[in-house]
Each structure stands twice: as C-alpha cells, then as structure tokens.
Design an enzyme around this catalytic site. Structure first.
Site, PDB file in Angstrom:
ATOM      1  N   GLN A 114      29.301 -21.778 -37.081  1.00  0.00           N
ATOM      2  CA  GLN A 114      30.374 -22.632 -37.570  1.00  0.00           C
ATOM      3  C   GLN A 114      29.535 -24.082 -38.348  1.00  0.00           C
ATOM      4  O   GLN A 114      30.011 -24.703 -39.133  1.00  0.00           O
ATOM      5  CB  GLN A 114      31.087 -23.126 -36.561  1.00  0.00           C
ATOM      6  CG  GLN A 114      32.060 -21.945 -35.996  1.00  0.00           C
ATOM      7  CD  GLN A 114      32.795 -22.382 -35.082  1.00  0.00           C
ATOM      8  OE1 GLN A 114      32.761 -22.830 -33.937  1.00  0.00           O
ATOM      9  NE2 GLN A 114      34.322 -22.086 -35.227  1.00  0.00           N
ATOM     10  N   CYS A 139      29.192 -21.320 -32.353  1.00  0.00           N
ATOM     11  CA  CYS A 139      28.642 -22.787 -32.865  1.00  0.00           C
ATOM     12  C   CYS A 139      27.778 -22.809 -33.820  1.00  0.00           C
ATOM     13  O   CYS A 139      28.154 -23.687 -34.859  1.00  0.00           O
ATOM     14  CB  CYS A 139      28.253 -23.210 -31.523  1.00  0.00           C
ATOM     15  SG  CYS A 139      29.491 -23.096 -30.117  1.00  0.00           S
ATOM     16  N   ARG A 190      34.222 -31.841 -39.876  1.00  0.00           N
ATOM     17  CA  ARG A 190      34.350 -31.078 -38.797  1.00  0.00           C
ATOM     18  C   ARG A 190      34.093 -32.168 -37.489  1.00  0.00           C
ATOM     19  O   ARG A 190      33.218 -32.796 -37.576  1.00  0.00           O
ATOM     20  CB  ARG A 190      33.193 -30.052 -39.019  1.00  0.00           C
ATOM     21  CG  ARG A 190      33.146 -29.073 -37.554  1.00  0.00           C
ATOM     22  CD  ARG A 190      32.724 -27.742 -37.564  1.00  0.00           C
ATOM     23  NE  ARG A 190      32.328 -27.074 -36.472  1.00  0.00           N
ATOM     24  CZ  ARG A 190      33.097 -26.737 -35.734  1.00  0.00           C
ATOM     25  NH1 ARG A 190      34.698 -26.656 -36.024  1.00  0.00           N
ATOM     26  NH2 ARG A 190      32.885 -26.195 -34.503  1.00  0.00           N
ATOM     27  N   CYS A 198      27.998 -17.193 -28.923  1.00  0.00           N
ATOM     28  CA  CYS A 198      28.966 -18.034 -29.182  1.00  0.00           C
ATOM     29  C   CYS A 198      29.070 -18.117 -30.709  1.00  0.00           C
ATOM     30  O   CYS A 198      28.248 -17.404 -31.270  1.00  0.00           O
ATOM     31  CB  CYS A 198      29.160 -19.365 -28.805  1.00  0.00           C
ATOM     32  SG  CYS A 198      27.718 -20.250 -29.112  1.00  0.00           S
ATOM     33  N   ASP A 254      38.443 -26.491 -20.257  1.00  0.00           N
ATOM     34  CA  ASP A 254      37.941 -27.487 -21.222  1.00  0.00           C
ATOM     35  C   ASP A 254      37.877 -28.764 -20.703  1.00  0.00           C
ATOM     36  O   ASP A 254      39.147 -29.469 -21.056  1.00  0.00           O
ATOM     37  CB  ASP A 254      38.775 -27.069 -22.756  1.00  0.00           C
ATOM     38  CG  ASP A 254      38.039 -27.872 -23.984  1.00  0.00           C
ATOM     39  OD1 ASP A 254      37.275 -28.800 -23.686  1.00  0.00           O
ATOM     40  OD2 ASP A 254      38.604 -27.460 -25.064  1.00  0.00           O
ATOM     41  N   SER A 280      31.384 -29.913 -31.288  1.00  0.00           N
ATOM     42  CA  SER A 280      30.864 -30.207 -29.798  1.00  0.00           C
ATOM     43  C   SER A 280      29.482 -29.782 -29.418  1.00  0.00           C
ATOM     44  O   SER A 280      29.132 -28.563 -30.041  1.00  0.00           O
ATOM     45  CB  SER A 280      31.696 -29.803 -28.713  1.00  0.00           C
ATOM     46  OG  SER A 280      33.240 -30.028 -28.884  1.00  0.00           O
ATOM     47  N   GLU A 281      28.412 -30.418 -29.049  1.00  0.00           N
ATOM     48  CA  GLU A 281      27.244 -29.908 -28.745  1.00  0.00           C
ATOM     49  C   GLU A 281      27.202 -28.687 -28.082  1.00  0.00           C
ATOM     50  O   GLU A 281      27.865 -28.295 -27.213  1.00  0.00           O
ATOM     51  CB  GLU A 281      26.556 -30.908 -27.878  1.00  0.00           C
ATOM     52  CG  GLU A 281      25.029 -30.719 -27.738  1.00  0.00           C
ATOM     53  CD  GLU A 281      24.226 -31.561 -27.046  1.00  0.00           C
ATOM     54  OE1 GLU A 281      24.922 -32.719 -26.200  1.00  0.00           O
ATOM     55  OE2 GLU A 281      23.052 -31.671 -26.963  1.00  0.00           O
ATOM     56  N   ARG A 316      36.795 -31.628 -22.405  1.00  0.00           N
ATOM     57  CA  ARG A 316      36.425 -32.445 -23.532  1.00  0.00           C
ATOM     58  C   ARG A 316      37.390 -33.686 -23.853  1.00  0.00           C
ATOM     59  O   ARG A 316      38.658 -33.338 -23.615  1.00  0.00           O
ATOM     60  CB  ARG A 316      36.036 -31.975 -24.898  1.00  0.00           C
ATOM     61  CG  ARG A 316      34.737 -30.958 -24.930  1.00  0.00           C
ATOM     62  CD  ARG A 316      34.534 -30.164 -26.043  1.00  0.00           C
ATOM     63  NE  ARG A 316      35.538 -29.144 -26.284  1.00  0.00           N
ATOM     64  CZ  ARG A 316      35.755 -28.248 -27.127  1.00  0.00           C
ATOM     65  NH1 ARG A 316      34.989 -28.358 -28.178  1.00  0.00           N
ATOM     66  NH2 ARG A 316      36.540 -27.196 -27.093  1.00  0.00           N
ATOM     67  N   ARG A 338      31.692 -27.669 -23.567  1.00  0.00           N
ATOM     68  CA  ARG A 338      33.011 -27.937 -23.411  1.00  0.00           C
ATOM     69  C   ARG A 338      33.148 -29.211 -22.306  1.00  0.00           C
ATOM     70  O   ARG A 338      34.159 -29.131 -21.570  1.00  0.00           O
ATOM     71  CB  ARG A 338      34.078 -26.781 -22.958  1.00  0.00           C
ATOM     72  CG  ARG A 338      34.137 -25.939 -24.062  1.00  0.00           C
ATOM     73  CD  ARG A 338      35.416 -25.022 -24.151  1.00  0.00           C
ATOM     74  NE  ARG A 338      35.454 -24.145 -22.941  1.00  0.00           N
ATOM     75  CZ  ARG A 338      34.795 -22.926 -22.833  1.00  0.00           C
ATOM     76  NH1 ARG A 338      34.424 -22.156 -23.997  1.00  0.00           N
ATOM     77  NH2 ARG A 338      35.070 -22.479 -21.772  1.00  0.00           N
TER      78      ARG A 338
HETATM   79  N1  LIG Z   1      31.730 -23.867 -20.590  1.00  0.00           N
HETATM   80  C1  LIG Z   1      31.561 -23.269 -21.580  1.00  0.00           C
HETATM   81  N2  LIG Z   1      31.206 -23.932 -22.923  1.00  0.00           N
HETATM   82  C2  LIG Z   1      31.075 -23.150 -23.758  1.00  0.00           C
HETATM   83  C3  LIG Z   1      30.884 -21.685 -23.868  1.00  0.00           C
HETATM   84  N3  LIG Z   1      30.491 -21.227 -24.999  1.00  0.00           N
HETATM   85  C4  LIG Z   1      30.376 -22.264 -25.604  1.00  0.00           C
HETATM   86  N4  LIG Z   1      30.772 -23.390 -25.097  1.00  0.00           N
HETATM   87  C5  LIG Z   1      30.834 -24.558 -25.709  1.00  0.00           C
HETATM   88  O1  LIG Z   1      31.983 -25.032 -26.287  1.00  0.00           O
HETATM   89  C6  LIG Z   1      31.813 -25.684 -27.152  1.00  0.00           C
HETATM   90  C7  LIG Z   1      32.382 -25.182 -28.345  1.00  0.00           C
HETATM   91  O2  LIG Z   1      32.608 -26.186 -29.252  1.00  0.00           O
HETATM   92  P1  LIG Z   1      33.055 -26.376 -30.825  1.00  0.00           P
HETATM   93  O3  LIG Z   1      32.105 -25.658 -31.593  1.00  0.00           O
HETATM   94  O4  LIG Z   1      33.459 -27.828 -31.305  1.00  0.00           O
HETATM   95  O5  LIG Z   1      34.421 -25.408 -31.035  1.00  0.00           O
HETATM   96  P2  LIG Z   1      35.726 -25.276 -30.175  1.00  0.00           P
HETATM   97  O6  LIG Z   1      36.205 -26.188 -29.790  1.00  0.00           O
HETATM   98  O7  LIG Z   1      35.691 -23.758 -29.811  1.00  0.00           O
HETATM   99  O8  LIG Z   1      36.665 -25.131 -31.774  1.00  0.00           O
HETATM  100  P3  LIG Z   1      36.234 -24.846 -33.313  1.00  0.00           P
HETATM  101  O9  LIG Z   1      36.452 -25.959 -33.937  1.00  0.00           O
HETATM  102  O10 LIG Z   1      37.298 -23.848 -33.811  1.00  0.00           O
HETATM  103  O11 LIG Z   1      34.774 -24.334 -33.197  1.00  0.00           O
HETATM  104  C8  LIG Z   1      30.554 -26.262 -27.143  1.00  0.00           C
HETATM  105  O12 LIG Z   1      30.492 -27.627 -26.522  1.00  0.00           O
HETATM  106  C9  LIG Z   1      29.723 -25.091 -26.301  1.00  0.00           C
HETATM  107  O13 LIG Z   1      28.696 -25.579 -25.878  1.00  0.00           O
HETATM  108  C10 LIG Z   1      31.052 -20.878 -22.485  1.00  0.00           C
HETATM  109  O14 LIG Z   1      31.069 -19.999 -22.168  1.00  0.00           O
HETATM  110  N5  LIG Z   1      31.298 -21.862 -21.536  1.00  0.00           N
HETATM  111 ZN   LIG Z   2      28.227 -22.458 -28.561  1.00  0.00          ZN
END
Ligand SMILES: Nc1nc2c(ncn2[C@@H]2O[C@H](COP(=O)(O)OP(=O)(O)OP(=O)(O)O)[C@@H](O)[C@H]2O)c(=O)[nH]1
Ligand SMILES: [Zn+2]
Length: 204
Positions: free
Chosen positions: A70, A67, A49, A65, A126, A52-53, A128, A94
């Site tokens: 997951q 995260c 996996r 969320c 996004d 992202s933090e 990233r 993100r």
């Molecule tokens: N800007 C912003 N970032 C968010 C929000 N909710 C969650 N995040 C960030 O989104 C990111 C989610 O990362 P991942 O868990 O890698 O998930 P993903 O890119 O959605 O994809 P998956 O691999 O399917 O989980 C993390 O860095 C969270 O801090 C939001 O409402 N706004």
């Molecule tokens: Zn999150």
C-alpha cells in the site's frame, strides 16, 4: 497532544523526489513524518494517505500484511498524479508497538486471528489515535483530501478533526496466500472495504 514541526529535507525515491517533513509529539516523544510531492493546494482536494508504521511490511518485505504494498502504491499514485502527501505515523502494530505485534503474530501462528490475538494480549483490536493529523496537515497546507484507504475509521477520524474527505480512493494491493486470512478478518471484524482486492503475482 502537542505536535512540533522540526525540519524539512528532500527524499529522493524510485518514484520521484518527495519532501520529507519531520514532526515530534513532545508529550509521547514519538517522531512522525509527512512526505509531500509537488505543489499542494489548500483550496483543492489533494491525494493523500495516512499510513501507520509497519516495520515488518514497510521495511522487511513481510507478506503477512498489505502495508508495504500500500505504501509503495500510494507513493506511485501520488507521483503519477503530480502532487500529494503521505503522513507516516509511528503507531506500529495498530498502536500496540513492535514487540507486542510480534507477540500477536506468535499467537496468530498458533491459530488466533489478528483481532483475537490483540484481545488475548489485553489490547483492543485497534488502539490508534489520529489527533496528530490536524497539525501535520496544517503545516503542509492541506484541508481537503482524496484519501487512499480501505479503512472507514480513518475517514471518520479525519472528519472528526475537521478535515474534509472529498473522496475515498481504494488502495487494494498486495493480496497473497500469507495475508489472505488477515485481509478477510480486517474486512469482517474491522470494517475494511475490500471488494476490489486481487491476488498479487508473487513471482513478479
Ligand atoms: N496488532 C497488529 N497490528 C498489525 C497486524 N498486522 C498489521 N498490523 C499493523 O496494522 C497497521 C496497518 O496500518 P495501515 O497500513 O494504516 O492500514 P489500515 O488501518 O489497515 O487501513 P488502510 O488505510 O486501508 O491500509 C500497521 O500499524 C501495522 O503494523 C497484526 O496482525 N496485529
Ligand atoms: Zn503491515
């Protein structure tokens, strides 16, 4: 980008003892972590996996969320499989950072969705980047991956860096009444694949 491997230690967890490898991006000063479990093969596909933090979800039990759920599910799946890895990338929110994510949440509390909130703050949806993946995977000896994600951008990014994604493994856990709209926006605006999400039992 220049990624420097720093050190490896044990990381005992409820799912077993992982190895924790520390990396430094010497340009940005960001500190990234790779967790590995069992023996990884450079020739065979490895379950993994790219995470992202998310301080709020991963450490503060947020239901806004998915995260944290997951991350736990990924660690459990890896331990049950007997081997695998997690790259824990320090690109909070993100890529906009923790404080901007809290600003974005404030806007979401007033009605914006997760994409609109980023845009109202002057950011892309996004931000990233994934160029740290290749040197980190090289260090832990992984070339072929069964990637746990719902995010097609991650699969694309890995392929662009020459890592073979043999399979995408859905990771659809932690849906609840507080993140339902967020997950829907991820699906409609960011392209996440969400077909197998089921509501979690919040009383568990
Ligand atoms: N800007 C912003 N970032 C968010 C929000 N909710 C969650 N995040 C960030 O989104 C990111 C989610 O990362 P991942 O868990 O890698 O998930 P993903 O890119 O959605 O994809 P998956 O691999 O399917 O989980 C993390 O860095 C969270 O801090 C939001 O409402 N706004
Ligand atoms: Zn999150």
């Amino acid at each position: 980008m220049s990624i420097k491997y720093v050190a490896t230690s044990k990381l005992p967890t409820p799912w077993g003892v992982f190895a924790m490898h520390g990396f430094e991006d010497t340009e940005s000063g960001k500190e990234h972590v790779a967790l590995t479990f069992g023996t990884l093969s450079a020739d065979e596909p490895v379950l993994g996996r790219i995470h992202s933090e998310c301080l709020t979800g991963d450490a503060l039990f947020s239901l806004r969320c998915d995260c944290g759920f997951q991350l736990q599910a990924a660690m459990q799946n890896i331990a049950e499989t007997g081997s695998g890895f997690i790259l824990y990338l320090r690109q909070e929110g993100r890529g906009i950072g923790l404080l901007n994510k809290i600003r974005a949440y404030e806007l979401q509390d007033k009605g914006a969705n997760t994409v609109e909130a980023n845009e109202q703050l002057g950011f892309e949806a996004d931000m990233r980047k994934y160029d740290m993946i290749k040197p980190m995977l090289e260090q832990i000896g992984v070339k072929h991956v069964r990637l746990m994600t719902n995010n097609p951008r991650k699969v694309k990014a890995m392929k662009e860096f020459g890592i073979e994604v043999v399979e995408r493994v859905p990771l659809q856990v932690g849906k609840n009444r507080y993140n339902e709209a967020y997950l829907k926006t991820k699906s409609t605006e960011l392209g996440h694949m969400m077909s197998e999400y089921h509501f979690m039992d919040e009383n568990k």
